[in-house]
Write a protein that holds these residues in place. Structure first.
Motif, PDB file in Angstrom:
ATOM      1  N   ILE A 185       0.295  -1.564  -0.105  1.00  0.00           N
ATOM      2  CA  ILE A 185      -0.346  -0.572   0.250  1.00  0.00           C
ATOM      3  C   ILE A 185       0.685   1.111   0.022  1.00  0.00           C
ATOM      4  CG2 ILE A 185      -1.737   0.854   0.943  1.00  0.00           C
ATOM      5  CD1 ILE A 185      -3.046  -1.369   2.307  1.00  0.00           C
ATOM      6  N   LEU A 186       1.917   1.319   0.790  1.00  0.00           N
ATOM      7  CA  LEU A 186       2.704   1.927   0.944  1.00  0.00           C
ATOM      8  C   LEU A 186       3.601   2.914  -0.330  1.00  0.00           C
ATOM      9  CD1 LEU A 186       4.142   2.045   4.338  1.00  0.00           C
ATOM     10  CD2 LEU A 186       2.407   4.065   3.882  1.00  0.00           C
ATOM     11  N   MET A 244       1.932   7.486  -6.542  1.00  0.00           N
ATOM     12  CA  MET A 244       0.753   8.761  -6.012  1.00  0.00           C
ATOM     13  C   MET A 244       0.782  10.078  -5.228  1.00  0.00           C
ATOM     14  SD  MET A 244      -0.634   7.493  -8.246  1.00  0.00           S
ATOM     15  CE  MET A 244      -2.541   8.177  -7.961  1.00  0.00           C
ATOM     16  N   VAL A 245       1.780  10.056  -4.140  1.00  0.00           N
ATOM     17  CA  VAL A 245       2.397  11.669  -3.692  1.00  0.00           C
ATOM     18  C   VAL A 245       3.353  11.834  -4.788  1.00  0.00           C
ATOM     19  CG1 VAL A 245       4.400  11.858  -1.882  1.00  0.00           C
ATOM     20  CG2 VAL A 245       2.458  10.582  -1.099  1.00  0.00           C
ATOM     21  N   ALA A 246       4.458  11.325  -4.755  1.00  0.00           N
ATOM     22  CA  ALA A 246       5.668  11.663  -6.660  1.00  0.00           C
ATOM     23  C   ALA A 246       5.046  12.372  -7.581  1.00  0.00           C
ATOM     24  CB  ALA A 246       6.281   9.808  -6.213  1.00  0.00           C
ATOM     25  N   ASN A 268       2.420  14.221  -7.075  1.00  0.00           N
ATOM     26  CA  ASN A 268       1.514  14.995  -6.593  1.00  0.00           C
ATOM     27  C   ASN A 268       0.234  14.413  -6.997  1.00  0.00           C
ATOM     28  OD1 ASN A 268       1.178  17.310  -5.551  1.00  0.00           O
ATOM     29  ND2 ASN A 268       1.732  18.515  -7.357  1.00  0.00           N
ATOM     30  N   GLU A 269      -1.175  13.669  -6.234  1.00  0.00           N
ATOM     31  CA  GLU A 269      -2.199  13.671  -6.660  1.00  0.00           C
ATOM     32  C   GLU A 269      -2.565  13.519  -5.452  1.00  0.00           C
ATOM     33  OE1 GLU A 269      -3.527  10.229  -9.570  1.00  0.00           O
ATOM     34  OE2 GLU A 269      -1.738  11.324 -11.094  1.00  0.00           O
ATOM     35  N   TRP A 270      -1.913  12.290  -4.557  1.00  0.00           N
ATOM     36  CA  TRP A 270      -2.125  12.570  -3.023  1.00  0.00           C
ATOM     37  C   TRP A 270      -1.096  12.922  -2.009  1.00  0.00           C
ATOM     38  CZ3 TRP A 270      -2.558   6.136  -3.117  1.00  0.00           C
ATOM     39  CH2 TRP A 270      -3.932   5.691  -4.130  1.00  0.00           C
ATOM     40  N   ARG A 271      -1.990  13.433  -0.858  1.00  0.00           N
ATOM     41  CA  ARG A 271      -1.321  14.519   0.180  1.00  0.00           C
ATOM     42  C   ARG A 271      -0.637  13.491   1.704  1.00  0.00           C
ATOM     43  NH1 ARG A 271       0.587  19.182  -2.045  1.00  0.00           N
ATOM     44  NH2 ARG A 271      -0.263  19.864  -4.283  1.00  0.00           N
ATOM     45  N   ASP A 272      -1.549  12.366   1.946  1.00  0.00           N
ATOM     46  CA  ASP A 272      -1.917  12.547   3.310  1.00  0.00           C
ATOM     47  C   ASP A 272      -2.643  11.079   3.020  1.00  0.00           C
ATOM     48  OD1 ASP A 272      -1.552  12.513   5.813  1.00  0.00           O
ATOM     49  OD2 ASP A 272      -3.513  14.269   6.054  1.00  0.00           O
ATOM     50  N   TYR A 273      -3.126  10.608   4.553  1.00  0.00           N
ATOM     51  CA  TYR A 273      -3.128   9.235   4.499  1.00  0.00           C
ATOM     52  C   TYR A 273      -3.962   9.138   5.768  1.00  0.00           C
ATOM     53  CZ  TYR A 273       0.789   6.835   6.251  1.00  0.00           C
ATOM     54  OH  TYR A 273       1.548   6.486   6.979  1.00  0.00           O
ATOM     55  N   ALA A 274      -4.170   8.136   5.846  1.00  0.00           N
ATOM     56  CA  ALA A 274      -5.288   8.021   8.054  1.00  0.00           C
ATOM     57  C   ALA A 274      -5.257   6.033   7.774  1.00  0.00           C
ATOM     58  CB  ALA A 274      -6.517   8.713   8.376  1.00  0.00           C
ATOM     59  N   ILE A 275      -4.663   5.461   8.514  1.00  0.00           N
ATOM     60  CA  ILE A 275      -5.020   3.813   8.648  1.00  0.00           C
ATOM     61  C   ILE A 275      -5.635   3.879   9.817  1.00  0.00           C
ATOM     62  CG2 ILE A 275      -4.459   1.534   9.769  1.00  0.00           C
ATOM     63  CD1 ILE A 275      -1.323   2.838   8.005  1.00  0.00           C
ATOM     64  N   ASP A 276      -7.030   3.260   9.269  1.00  0.00           N
ATOM     65  CA  ASP A 276      -8.073   2.787  10.752  1.00  0.00           C
ATOM     66  C   ASP A 276      -7.659   0.952  11.207  1.00  0.00           C
ATOM     67  OD1 ASP A 276      -9.054   5.817  11.466  1.00  0.00           O
ATOM     68  OD2 ASP A 276     -10.289   5.421   9.418  1.00  0.00           O
ATOM     69  N   HIS A 277      -8.129   0.986  12.594  1.00  0.00           N
ATOM     70  CA  HIS A 277      -7.952  -0.529  12.629  1.00  0.00           C
ATOM     71  C   HIS A 277      -9.169  -0.872  13.267  1.00  0.00           C
ATOM     72  CE1 HIS A 277      -3.815  -1.491  11.024  1.00  0.00           C
ATOM     73  NE2 HIS A 277      -4.186  -0.254  11.650  1.00  0.00           N
ATOM     74  N   LEU A 278     -10.741  -1.288  12.633  1.00  0.00           N
ATOM     75  CA  LEU A 278     -11.867  -1.882  13.485  1.00  0.00           C
ATOM     76  C   LEU A 278     -11.580  -2.983  13.799  1.00  0.00           C
ATOM     77  CD1 LEU A 278     -13.380   0.773  10.602  1.00  0.00           C
ATOM     78  CD2 LEU A 278     -13.147   1.136  13.369  1.00  0.00           C
ATOM     79  N   ALA A 279     -12.742  -2.777  14.307  1.00  0.00           N
ATOM     80  CA  ALA A 279     -13.113  -3.922  15.171  1.00  0.00           C
ATOM     81  C   ALA A 279     -13.911  -5.347  13.820  1.00  0.00           C
ATOM     82  CB  ALA A 279     -14.069  -4.820  15.894  1.00  0.00           C
ATOM     83  N   ASP A 280     -14.191  -4.931  13.086  1.00  0.00           N
ATOM     84  CA  ASP A 280     -14.575  -6.162  11.968  1.00  0.00           C
ATOM     85  C   ASP A 280     -13.583  -5.617  10.501  1.00  0.00           C
ATOM     86  OD1 ASP A 280     -15.983  -3.361  11.146  1.00  0.00           O
ATOM     87  OD2 ASP A 280     -17.721  -4.196  10.675  1.00  0.00           O
ATOM     88  N   ALA A 297      -9.460  -3.650   9.010  1.00  0.00           N
ATOM     89  CA  ALA A 297      -9.218  -2.879   8.447  1.00  0.00           C
ATOM     90  C   ALA A 297      -9.054  -1.162   6.933  1.00  0.00           C
ATOM     91  CB  ALA A 297      -7.388  -2.989   8.088  1.00  0.00           C
ATOM     92  N   VAL A 298      -8.773  -0.513   7.195  1.00  0.00           N
ATOM     93  CA  VAL A 298      -8.775   1.057   5.990  1.00  0.00           C
ATOM     94  C   VAL A 298      -7.517   1.792   6.055  1.00  0.00           C
ATOM     95  CG1 VAL A 298     -10.684   2.999   5.139  1.00  0.00           C
ATOM     96  CG2 VAL A 298     -11.150   0.972   6.723  1.00  0.00           C
ATOM     97  N   PHE A 299      -7.150   1.722   4.937  1.00  0.00           N
ATOM     98  CA  PHE A 299      -6.598   2.492   4.498  1.00  0.00           C
ATOM     99  C   PHE A 299      -6.807   4.065   3.909  1.00  0.00           C
ATOM    100  CE2 PHE A 299      -2.658   4.498   2.190  1.00  0.00           C
ATOM    101  CZ  PHE A 299      -1.968   4.688   2.780  1.00  0.00           C
ATOM    102  N   SER A 300      -6.883   5.244   4.115  1.00  0.00           N
ATOM    103  CA  SER A 300      -7.622   6.105   3.987  1.00  0.00           C
ATOM    104  C   SER A 300      -6.662   7.205   2.808  1.00  0.00           C
ATOM    105  CB  SER A 300      -8.319   7.214   4.778  1.00  0.00           C
ATOM    106  OG  SER A 300     -10.112   5.824   5.040  1.00  0.00           O
ATOM    107  N   VAL A 301      -6.912   7.498   1.731  1.00  0.00           N
ATOM    108  CA  VAL A 301      -6.063   8.526   1.106  1.00  0.00           C
ATOM    109  C   VAL A 301      -6.613   9.647   0.742  1.00  0.00           C
ATOM    110  CG1 VAL A 301      -5.162   8.806  -1.027  1.00  0.00           C
ATOM    111  CG2 VAL A 301      -5.210   6.585  -0.253  1.00  0.00           C
ATOM    112  N   PHE A 302      -5.992  10.762   1.477  1.00  0.00           N
ATOM    113  CA  PHE A 302      -6.473  12.007   1.537  1.00  0.00           C
ATOM    114  C   PHE A 302      -5.952  13.513  -0.014  1.00  0.00           C
ATOM    115  CE2 PHE A 302      -7.568  10.323   5.190  1.00  0.00           C
ATOM    116  CZ  PHE A 302      -9.020  11.450   5.355  1.00  0.00           C
ATOM    117  N   ARG A 303      -6.341  13.804  -0.657  1.00  0.00           N
ATOM    118  CA  ARG A 303      -6.100  15.173  -1.733  1.00  0.00           C
ATOM    119  C   ARG A 303      -5.706  16.508  -0.744  1.00  0.00           C
ATOM    120  NH1 ARG A 303      -8.615  16.215  -6.559  1.00  0.00           N
ATOM    121  NH2 ARG A 303      -7.317  14.448  -7.358  1.00  0.00           N
ATOM    122  N   ARG A 304      -6.073  16.678   0.694  1.00  0.00           N
ATOM    123  CA  ARG A 304      -5.792  17.405   1.396  1.00  0.00           C
ATOM    124  C   ARG A 304      -6.400  17.112   3.009  1.00  0.00           C
ATOM    125  NH1 ARG A 304      -8.114  20.003  -2.735  1.00  0.00           N
ATOM    126  NH2 ARG A 304      -6.447  22.232  -3.410  1.00  0.00           N
TER     127      ARG A 304
END
Length: 129
Positions: free
Chosen positions: A42-43, A49-51, A53-65, A67-74
């Motif tokens: 994933i990374l 995609m960061v290189a 210049n399409e993506w700028r930030d991400y977040a990782i959520d580990h939930l009970a059911d 796992a989510v890797f979210s990609v943000f422009r801002r």
């Protein structure tokens, strides 16, 4: 047949028996997460995609059911894409999926590398006049 109940009295016991239902409950109580190999894949896509210049930030959520890797422009926006690992779907459509901002599932499958292929640039055929 001998009774082994008293045979282990004089020595240390290295094996601990845990009822199966308790082991399953403990495993289900832990949140779902990406393992090292999955996170590496994933990374790698994220860095590309960061290189570009399409993506700028991400977040990782580990939930009970799941796992989510979210990609943000801002960071202040909603995620452009979400890469989801849902083990409940592993035997059906596949545990991995890529979901667009509007909720549309772009790709789903059993192998993360194939699912992440949705972010590969495709070459277009150009006709000369």
């Amino acid at each position: 047949m001998s009774n082994r109940g008293n045979a282990a009295e004089g020595r240390d016991e290295s094996a601990i028996l845990i009822p199966l239902h308790e082991a399953r409950r403990e495993r289900q109580a832990q949140p779902v997460s990406f393992d090292r190999r999955e996170l590496d894949q994933i990374l790698r896509v994220y860095g590309r995609m960061v290189a570009a210049n399409e993506w700028r930030d991400y977040a990782i959520d580990h939930l009970a059911d799941r796992a989510v890797f979210s990609v943000f422009r801002r960071a202040s926006e909603t995620p452009l894409f979400q890469i989801v690992k849902d083990p409940r779907l592993a035997r059906r459509q596949g545990a991995f999926s890529v979901i667009a901002a509007g909720g549309l599932i772009l790709k789903r499958g059993h192998e993360l590398a194939r699912v992440l292929g949705v972010f590969d640039k495709r070459l277009n055929l150009v006709h000369q006049a």
